[in-house]
Structures are given as C-alpha cells and as structure tokens.
Write a protein that holds these residues in place. Structure first.
Motif, PDB file in Angstrom:
ATOM      1  N   CYS A 128       0.851  -1.189   0.000  1.00 44.67           N
ATOM      2  CA  CYS A 128       0.000   0.000   0.000  1.00 44.67           C
ATOM      3  C   CYS A 128       0.889   1.242   0.000  1.00 44.67           C
ATOM      4  CB  CYS A 128      -0.920  -0.003   1.222  1.00 44.67           C
ATOM      5  SG  CYS A 128      -2.083   1.383   1.188  1.00 44.67           S
ATOM      6  N   ARG A 129       0.474   2.256  -0.755  1.00 52.60           N
ATOM      7  CA  ARG A 129       1.243   3.501  -0.846  1.00 52.60           C
ATOM      8  C   ARG A 129       0.831   4.508   0.215  1.00 52.60           C
ATOM      9  NH1 ARG A 129       1.059   5.211  -6.930  1.00 52.60           N
ATOM     10  NH2 ARG A 129       2.623   6.695  -6.241  1.00 52.60           N
ATOM     11  N   ASP A 130      -0.254   4.203   0.924  1.00 53.08           N
ATOM     12  CA  ASP A 130      -0.701   5.084   2.008  1.00 53.08           C
ATOM     13  C   ASP A 130       0.233   4.875   3.194  1.00 53.08           C
ATOM     14  OD1 ASP A 130      -1.935   6.070   4.373  1.00 53.08           O
ATOM     15  OD2 ASP A 130      -3.919   5.859   3.469  1.00 53.08           O
ATOM     16  N   GLY A 131       0.877   5.918   3.651  1.00 47.27           N
ATOM     17  CA  GLY A 131       1.844   5.829   4.739  1.00 47.27           C
ATOM     18  C   GLY A 131       1.264   5.318   6.053  1.00 47.27           C
ATOM     19  N   ASN A 132      -0.046   5.379   6.218  1.00 43.99           N
ATOM     20  CA  ASN A 132      -0.691   4.913   7.452  1.00 43.99           C
ATOM     21  C   ASN A 132      -1.140   3.458   7.376  1.00 43.99           C
ATOM     22  OD1 ASN A 132      -0.472   7.469   8.703  1.00 43.99           O
ATOM     23  ND2 ASN A 132      -2.254   8.167   7.545  1.00 43.99           N
ATOM     24  N   CYS A 133      -0.973   2.832   6.239  1.00 48.06           N
ATOM     25  CA  CYS A 133      -1.439   1.450   6.040  1.00 48.06           C
ATOM     26  C   CYS A 133      -0.226   0.533   5.843  1.00 48.06           C
ATOM     27  CB  CYS A 133      -2.352   1.379   4.821  1.00 48.06           C
ATOM     28  SG  CYS A 133      -3.043  -0.269   4.519  1.00 48.06           S
ATOM     29  N   GLU A 134      -0.254  -0.610   6.470  1.00 48.36           N
ATOM     30  CA  GLU A 134       0.876  -1.545   6.372  1.00 48.36           C
ATOM     31  C   GLU A 134       0.550  -2.784   5.531  1.00 48.36           C
ATOM     32  OE1 GLU A 134       2.462  -2.438  10.225  1.00 48.36           O
ATOM     33  OE2 GLU A 134       2.517  -0.322  10.798  1.00 48.36           O
ATOM     34  N   TRP A 135      -0.513  -2.724   4.728  1.00 54.20           N
ATOM     35  CA  TRP A 135      -0.901  -3.873   3.916  1.00 54.20           C
ATOM     36  C   TRP A 135       0.170  -4.214   2.891  1.00 54.20           C
ATOM     37  CZ3 TRP A 135      -1.722  -4.269  -1.420  1.00 54.20           C
ATOM     38  CH2 TRP A 135      -2.314  -5.457  -1.854  1.00 54.20           C
ATOM     39  N   GLU A 136       0.401  -5.502   2.746  1.00 55.08           N
ATOM     40  CA  GLU A 136       1.225  -5.996   1.659  1.00 55.08           C
ATOM     41  C   GLU A 136       0.804  -7.416   1.342  1.00 55.08           C
ATOM     42  OE1 GLU A 136       5.366  -5.587   2.908  1.00 55.08           O
ATOM     43  OE2 GLU A 136       5.450  -7.733   3.247  1.00 55.08           O
ATOM     44  N   ALA A 137       1.063  -7.805   0.112  1.00 53.62           N
ATOM     45  CA  ALA A 137       0.745  -9.152  -0.358  1.00 53.62           C
ATOM     46  C   ALA A 137       1.888  -9.604  -1.260  1.00 53.62           C
ATOM     47  CB  ALA A 137      -0.576  -9.158  -1.123  1.00 53.62           C
ATOM     48  N   THR A 138       2.079 -10.903  -1.341  1.00 62.24           N
ATOM     49  CA  THR A 138       3.146 -11.425  -2.188  1.00 62.24           C
ATOM     50  C   THR A 138       2.556 -12.204  -3.354  1.00 62.24           C
ATOM     51  OG1 THR A 138       3.348 -13.419  -0.835  1.00 62.24           O
ATOM     52  CG2 THR A 138       4.779 -11.560  -0.270  1.00 62.24           C
ATOM     53  N   ARG A 139       3.305 -12.261  -4.419  1.00 61.85           N
ATOM     54  CA  ARG A 139       2.923 -13.019  -5.601  1.00 61.85           C
ATOM     55  C   ARG A 139       4.160 -13.720  -6.150  1.00 61.85           C
ATOM     56  NH1 ARG A 139      -1.088 -11.689  -3.627  1.00 61.85           N
ATOM     57  NH2 ARG A 139      -2.943 -10.750  -4.515  1.00 61.85           N
ATOM     58  N   HIS A 140       3.927 -14.895  -6.702  1.00 65.51           N
ATOM     59  CA  HIS A 140       5.013 -15.644  -7.327  1.00 65.51           C
ATOM     60  C   HIS A 140       4.974 -15.529  -8.846  1.00 65.51           C
ATOM     61  CE1 HIS A 140       6.442 -17.669  -3.663  1.00 65.51           C
ATOM     62  NE2 HIS A 140       5.208 -17.485  -3.280  1.00 65.51           N
TER      63      HIS A 140
END
Length: 189
Positions: A128-140
């Motif tokens: 996520c590009r929002d500095g207040n959000c820590e979301w991330e996901a991975t892809r292969h």
C-alpha cells in the motif's frame, strides 16, 4: 529397483503413503486408498500440495511439491500430507472439496493446517502507498494485479499500491510501469 534408480520423488511418495496409512487408521478417516494416487511436482514453487479429483474414475491424486519437501522438516511436511488427505476424503465422500467448515473440522481433528507457510521467496511484493497502512501481499507470478496495479486497490484501506520486483528492487504502480520495468531488466526479469 536398484538404489541408483531410487529418486527423491520415490522417497516422498513412500513416506507420504506410510503416513497416510497411519493417519487413516488412527483417525478412522474413511479414504479408499486404492483410489488414491500420488505424484510429486518438480515445478511447484508456492503450493506445497494439491489434491485433484477425477470424478470419472472416482480417484483422487495428491500432488506433493519436491521443493516443499526439501524446505520443511518432516513434521511440517507430514501436516501438508494430512491437509491433502482431508481434501481426498471430501472428494471421495462428497464429490467436492474446499476449505469450508467441514474441511476445517476434519483438518483440526488431524492437526492439519488450513494453509501452509511459503517455502519459496515471492517474486513480487504488493505494498500500500498510504503511509498509514501496512498492507502488503506477495505473488510468485505476474498476475493481473502485478501487471496492472492501477486497476486494483489495497486489501485493507482501498488505497493505491505499488509492486516491487523482489530480485531487483524495481517498483511500479501502473501497467506501463510494469512494462518499463520488464523491458529495463531484460534477462534479469
């Protein structure tokens, strides 16, 4: 078969079959083991196991990943075998399988995980590009959200996200950015 002909795939299948027999006997898991086939994937990079149903033959094939076998210790890999056995049981008993309540109940009884830990590094990370959000996901793989991140949103806050090519550290947030990164990296892609 001589010792030279014995492969790691043979070892994986042999250990998995023995474990399956022990699990089915100890937990009275009603699986027709004669209608259970085993194979090993040399290519799988993210899925440690899979169970494929062949309704025309009434058979289930459990596919186990060699890379997962090499990455996990036996107890963790055996848990994957139990997970796939639950799928085989569901297919044989009900003609379908998923990760719903029936699966969760049976998996819990067998101490089988609902999901397994990744055994390989992801190729891409979505953040996520929002500095207040820590979301991330991975892809292969280069899925649609990897190729065109501007068409998708963060899984938590709904904001825009960027994609990182892990090996190079290069990032993009648009479809054209994906194309540019791929072209710039060339053979390193």
């Amino acid at each position: 078969m001589t010792d030279e002909e014995y492969t790691i795939a043979d070892e994986i299948v042999a250990r998995a079959r023995i474990h399956a027999r022990e699990v089915c006997d100890a937990h009275e898991l009603a699986i027709d083991r004669d209608a259970l086939e085993w194979t090993v994937s040399e290519r799988a990079r993210r899925r440690a196991g899979a169970c494929r149903w062949h309704p025309d033959r009434g058979a289930a094939t459990i596919v186990l990943a060699r890379r997962a076998y090499e990455a996990y210790d036996w107890s963790e890999f055996a848990a994957i075998v139990r997970h796939e056995l639950v799928h085989a049981w569901e297919f044989q008993q009900f003609g379908e399988s998923g990760h719903g309540p029936r699966f969760r109940d049976r998996a819990a009884a067998l101490d089988a995980p609902r999901h397994c830990r990744s055994f390989s590094e992801p190729r891409y990370v979505l953040r996520c590009r929002d500095g207040n959000c820590e979301w991330e996901a991975t892809r292969h793989r280069a899925s649609k959200p990897v190729k065109a991140p501007d068409r998708y949103r963060c899984g938590v806050c709904g904001g825009a996200y960027e994609v990182e090519h892990v090996a190079s550290g290069r990032t993009w947030s648009t479809a054209s950015g994906y194309g540019g990164a791929k072209a710039a990296l060339g053979a390193e892609w």
